[in-house]
Design an enzyme around this catalytic site. Structure first.
Site, PDB file in Angstrom:
ATOM      1  CG  ASP A  36       2.232   3.427   3.620  1.00 27.16           C
ATOM      2  OD1 ASP A  36       1.791   4.357   4.312  1.00 27.16           O
ATOM      3  OD2 ASP A  36       2.337   2.265   4.028  1.00 27.16           O
ATOM      4  CG  ASP A  37       7.054   3.360   0.983  1.00 23.35           C
ATOM      5  OD1 ASP A  37       7.685   3.813   1.944  1.00 23.35           O
ATOM      6  OD2 ASP A  37       6.736   2.168   0.883  1.00 23.35           O
ATOM      7  CB  CYS A  83       2.859   2.758   7.622  1.00 28.29           C
ATOM      8  SG  CYS A  83       3.558   1.248   8.313  1.00 28.29           S
ATOM      9  CE  LYS A 150       0.553  -1.584   5.568  1.00 30.40           C
ATOM     10  NZ  LYS A 150       1.749  -0.742   5.344  1.00 30.40           N
ATOM     11  CG  HIS A 152       0.221  -2.778   9.643  1.00 27.90           C
ATOM     12  ND1 HIS A 152       1.448  -2.603   9.046  1.00 27.90           N
ATOM     13  CD2 HIS A 152       0.315  -3.924  10.367  1.00 27.90           C
ATOM     14  CE1 HIS A 152       2.251  -3.591   9.393  1.00 27.90           C
ATOM     15  NE2 HIS A 152       1.591  -4.403  10.179  1.00 27.90           N
TER      16      HIS A 152
END
Length: 248
Positions: A36-37, A83, A150, A152
């Site tokens: 992520d990012d 994401c 992660k 989600h």
């Protein structure tokens, strides 16, 4: 949350591999890393804006080694740059607009054809497609599977930070975390640890107590340690046991 976009061709190759491997053959181990990012600092990437603060990012020599010794796809894109929709696509091989949960949300908003026209994190979940994905396919081929970091992709995670711990003083893990672990296991995963079920900075209860204040933070060292533990434990039992894990 914006994430680095995995190459569509690479994902297609991964699914072809999962469908075609033979149980009688020597199966390779597979580790999929989804950051992520993650800005692209390498020479073939577009130049970052002058205002971008590169000094706040750590060096990544191990990732650099993988890149230098592997294949780089410079003109390939994933199904989404956000994401959860991106992870949905990696896991299922589908466009995030095909999420059955998301389509049901659109129907509830008056879209009679059930088409997901608003692809976003809140809509793209795996609730109704737990048996569909790379985890189940590779379990059937004899792999030990793991997910770390992660996730989600679960719709009913309560936004209540105190539920992350049943005892905030002793940091005893609470129901939100253990329920989410089971959700991940139901998708064809043997081990689900070091999980971030949602964006923790926004996970606060009615009193303003946030998950991060209870000790849950985005901790790459925790994710890495759990991944290494899974790999080492798997090989300790059987050195020839193939494994597959996703690290986000």
């Amino acid at each position: 949350t914006e994430m680095a976009r995995p190459g569509a061709f690479a994902l297609a190759c991964l699914y072809f591999f999962a469908l075609s491997v033979s149980a009688a053959s020597a199966l390779p181990n597979v580790v999929v890393i989804i950051p992520d990012d993650m800005p692209c600092f390498w020479s073939e990437c577009p130049a970052l804006a002058a205002s971008f603060n590169t000094q706040k990012y750590y060096s990544t020599p191990a990732i650099d080694m993988i890149r230098d010794q592997g294949v780089t796809f410079t003109n390939a894109y994933g199904a989404s740059s956000t994401c959860a929709p991106g992870r949905y696509s990696v896991w299922t091989g589908r466009y995030p607009s095909r999420s059955k949960y998301g389509q049901s949300q659109m129907s509830a908003c008056g879209y009679s054809d059930g088409v997901l026209v608003d692809v976003k994190v809140a809509n793209t979940k795996l609730d109704e497609e737990l048996g569909l994905g790379i985890g189940k396919l590779l379990q059937e081929k004899g792999y030990k599977t793991g997910v770390f970091g992660k996730w989600h992709l679960k719709s009913d995670v309560a936004a209540s930070a105190s539920s992350w711990f049943s005892d905030a003083a002793t940091k005893t893990v609470g129901g939100t975390y253990t329920d989410s672990q089971q959700h991940v296991r139901n998708t064809g995963v043997d081990t689900a640890e070091g999980l971030y079920i949602t964006n923790l900075d926004n996970d606060c209860d009615a009193s303003g107590l946030c998950a991060s204040s209870l000790g849950f933070s985005h901790n790459p060292e925790w994710v890495t340690a759990e991944t290494n533990s899974f790999i080492n434990a798997t090989l300790a039992v059987n050195a020839s046991q193939p494994f597959f894990c996703v690290v986000s």
